[in-house]
Design an enzyme around this catalytic site. Structure first.
Site, PDB file in Angstrom:
ATOM      1  N   SER A  59     -16.558   1.311   2.001  1.00  0.00           N
ATOM      2  CA  SER A  59     -15.961   1.479   3.322  1.00  0.00           C
ATOM      3  C   SER A  59     -15.342   2.868   3.412  1.00  0.00           C
ATOM      4  O   SER A  59     -15.267   3.606   2.431  1.00  0.00           O
ATOM      5  CB  SER A  59     -14.894   0.411   3.552  1.00  0.00           C
ATOM      6  OG  SER A  59     -13.820   0.606   2.647  1.00  0.00           O
TER       7      SER A  59
ATOM      8  N   GLN B  60       0.828  -1.202   0.000  1.00  0.00           N
ATOM      9  CA  GLN B  60       0.000   0.000   0.000  1.00  0.00           C
ATOM     10  C   GLN B  60       0.864   1.254   0.000  1.00  0.00           C
ATOM     11  O   GLN B  60       2.062   1.202   0.245  1.00  0.00           O
ATOM     12  CB  GLN B  60      -0.944  -0.013   1.210  1.00  0.00           C
ATOM     13  CG  GLN B  60      -2.042  -1.058   1.103  1.00  0.00           C
ATOM     14  CD  GLN B  60      -2.970  -1.078   2.291  1.00  0.00           C
ATOM     15  OE1 GLN B  60      -2.788  -0.315   3.244  1.00  0.00           O
ATOM     16  NE2 GLN B  60      -3.974  -1.948   2.274  1.00  0.00           N
TER      17      GLN B  60
ATOM     18  N   GLU C  71     -19.404  -1.614  -5.922  1.00  0.00           N
ATOM     19  CA  GLU C  71     -20.574  -2.025  -5.152  1.00  0.00           C
ATOM     20  C   GLU C  71     -20.690  -1.184  -3.896  1.00  0.00           C
ATOM     21  O   GLU C  71     -19.715  -0.970  -3.182  1.00  0.00           O
ATOM     22  CB  GLU C  71     -20.459  -3.513  -4.812  1.00  0.00           C
ATOM     23  CG  GLU C  71     -21.740  -4.123  -4.310  1.00  0.00           C
ATOM     24  CD  GLU C  71     -21.672  -5.638  -4.272  1.00  0.00           C
ATOM     25  OE1 GLU C  71     -22.369  -6.224  -3.425  1.00  0.00           O
ATOM     26  OE2 GLU C  71     -20.940  -6.216  -5.075  1.00  0.00           O
TER      27      GLU C  71
END
Length: 565
Positions: free
Chosen positions: A464, A434, A460
């Site tokens: 989060s 990351q 979708e």
């Protein structure tokens, strides 16, 4: 308003039993209780080492679970030496799973009893009150197998080992099934209906793994956790110690407005979405792994993942970087690596540019590999659920090539046939990779596929918190880049056609950046100097080269979309 301290009476150290529903939390002063009095739901102060300085800080944390420390395997000589030593104290034998108040859930961890500060005040859990409607519904359901939850204490009768509690839950589930079978009723599998409340934080819905909702092991030995049925939060807290085997199974609904479906009805009724569940208890599980070793990287896990029970208490889980198989020790991994011949994900390479490649993997053709991928990603996705098979999904894995093979950086999955035109069901960049621009590269690749399909796509929902930030940053970057390159007037529809973003996502981004202004009765998109300066100050990142993408959209036959049978 500060919580009030109740007067002390007999029964509970420092205070009376448990406060009523209308009373404030009961607090016991420091020194008036011991570790044997701490139960699940209490809030105590815990020593937490500072990451930078290493000094111990005192943080308030909620006790979510209590367990005995796992005992290592010892030789006879070590056992004899241990027998001569004095018996360990309660502080040395117990571990507490704590959630630090006002901190992210991914910081939850197991701590030893020595880190609990009994000299500071202790806040007791509030008593849960069962309404008359719920009691009557329990009686009508005939679920005599379920019993009221008992506080989880280290020394009381309510404290059981993980194995005993798991057996009791399985027995309760079987008893409930038998009771309804004798009465001629089909045992329903609960599915919480959509309540319309989208304020609950949920991650990008995840693709699914093979699982019957009965909590049994699948063919790979991965224990599939069941939903905790019933609306009692205290039961959820009490059962969290053994969440690696799933929640308490029952056939009743605590909320009147919710429907129940059998598995067959559920598959017929619901679309093949990635999450397939809206259960709040789904995110209440206790993290069962501390670290994973994958290639050269050792990564701390964030959330629960239903790996087999025998791996629940090991310090580090070792994962093969190529086939994603999991092993309890470096020796077994080394022995596996000498036999593993896989050098890249088992699919079709559809993109190659510089050292980055993308592989397309059909969940129906590579079930074992995709299931292992789901188990791995569940360690870092809170709301990812593993309920149904991987057959209805395609997995697009981003890898980095070198002389040793292809190393997984991240992936996203999408439904083969999405009714809502979602182009992503689950997306993840592995934590060790990351903050290197790979997340935006994954998002950009998903939209390149959507452009080839000739559609408008969107991830979708709901996203989060981290997913929303990533997508909003990508949407803003692409929209600002397009507006700076365009000299003529451009509409929302034209932006959507050029970027494959949905109109809702474009409007959401413009409103979040305060780019929509009203002028002479019309809405205009205005780029402020601050937005332009932020865009120009960004460092260049890797981009997808559409000419290197070799992929065509597929038309799926109905038989290729069946799952769950």
């Amino acid at each position: 308003m500060a919580p009030r301290t109740q007067k002390s009476t007999s029964g509970t150290p420092g205070g009376s039993g448990t406060p009523g529903p209308d009373e404030g939390p009961q607090i016991s002063p420091g020194g008036t209780y011991g570790l044997e009095d701490v139960v699940v739901g209490c809030k105590a102060f815990v020593q937490k080492p500072d990451v930078v300085t290493g000094e111990m800080e005192e943080r308030k944390a909620e006790i979510l679970s209590i367990r005995e420390k796992p005992k290592p395997r010892l030789t006879k000589k070590q056992q004899a030496e241990l027998a001569d030593k004095p018996a360990p104290t309660l502080e040395e034998t117990l571990e507490y799973y704590v959630h630090y108040c006002e901190f992210n859930k991914r910081l939850d961890e197991w701590v030893s009893g020595t880190r609990l500060i009994t000299s500071r005040e202790l806040e007791w859990p509030k008593k849960e009150v069962t309404s008359d409607k719920t009691k009557r519904k329990v009686i009508r359901a005939g679920s005599g197998a379920t019993t009221p939850s008992t506080p989880l204490t280290p020394t009381g009768k309510g404290y059981r080992g993980a194995g005993a509690s798991n057996l009791l839950k399985k027995a309760a589930a079987q008893a409930a099934k038998n009771v309804q079978g004798e009465s001629g009723l089909e045992t329903p599998q609960k599915r919480k209906a959509d309540s319309g409340d989208t304020s609950t934080a949920q991650s990008i819905r995840a693709d699914s793994i093979d699982a019957d909702a009965d909590g049994e092991d699948d063919e790979n030995g991965a224990v599939v956790a069941m939903e905790m049925l019933g609306g009692n939060d205290q039961q959820e807290k009490d059962d969290v110690a053994t969440e690696s085997n799933g929640g308490l199974t029952a056939s009743l609904n605590a909320n009147q407005g919710q429907e129940t479906f059998s598995k067959k009805q559920e598959i017929e009724k619901l679309r093949t979405s990635g999450s397939m569940t809206q259960s709040v208890s789904e995110v209440a599980r206790v993290k069962n792994l501390n670290k994973i070793q994958m290639g050269k990287s050792e990564v701390e896990t964030w959330y629960f993942s239903p790996y087999p029970l025998e791996y629940a208490h090991i310090d580090t889980l070792y994962i093969c970087e190529m086939c994603l198989s999991y092993f309890p020790s470096p020796f077994t991994l080394k022995r596996h690596r000498s036999k593993c011949t896989l050098l890249h994900p088992p699919g079709n390479e559809i993109y190659r540019h510089e050292d980055i490649s993308f592989f397309e993997i059909d969940g129906r053709l590579q079930r074992t590999w995709c299931r292992n991928l789901c188990l791995l990603s569940k360690c870092f996705l809170d709301h990812k659920t593993l309920y149904y098979d991987v057959d209805p999904f395609l997995y697009y894995c981003m890898v980095k090539r070198d002389d040793l093979g292809c190393h997984l950086l991240g992936y996203f999955s999408k439904e083969k046939d999405s009714a809502e035109n979602y182009n992503v069901a689950c997306i993840l960049t592995l934590p060790q990779h990351q903050r290197a621009g790979y997340g935006k590269l994954l998002i950009e690749f998903s939209y390149e596929l959507t452009k080839i399909e000739g559609k408008l796509g969107s991830p979708e929902k709901p996203l989060s918190d981290l997913g929303l930030l990533s997508y909003r940053a990508y949407w803003a970057e692409i929209i600002v880049e397009l507006l700076l390159k365009t000299e003529d007037e451009i509409s929302i529809e034209e932006i959507a056609q050029k970027t494959a973003f949905t109109h809702a996502d474009i409007l959401h981004t413009c409103m979040a950046l305060n780019m929509l202004k009203q002028y002479q009765g019309k809405h205009m998109i205005v780029l402020s100097d601050l937005i332009i300066s932020k865009y120009t100050a960004k460092r260049p990142r890797k981009r997808i080269n559409p000419q290197k993408l070799h992929w065509t959209a597929k038309n799926w036959h109905r038989s290729q979309l069946n799952f769950g049978w």
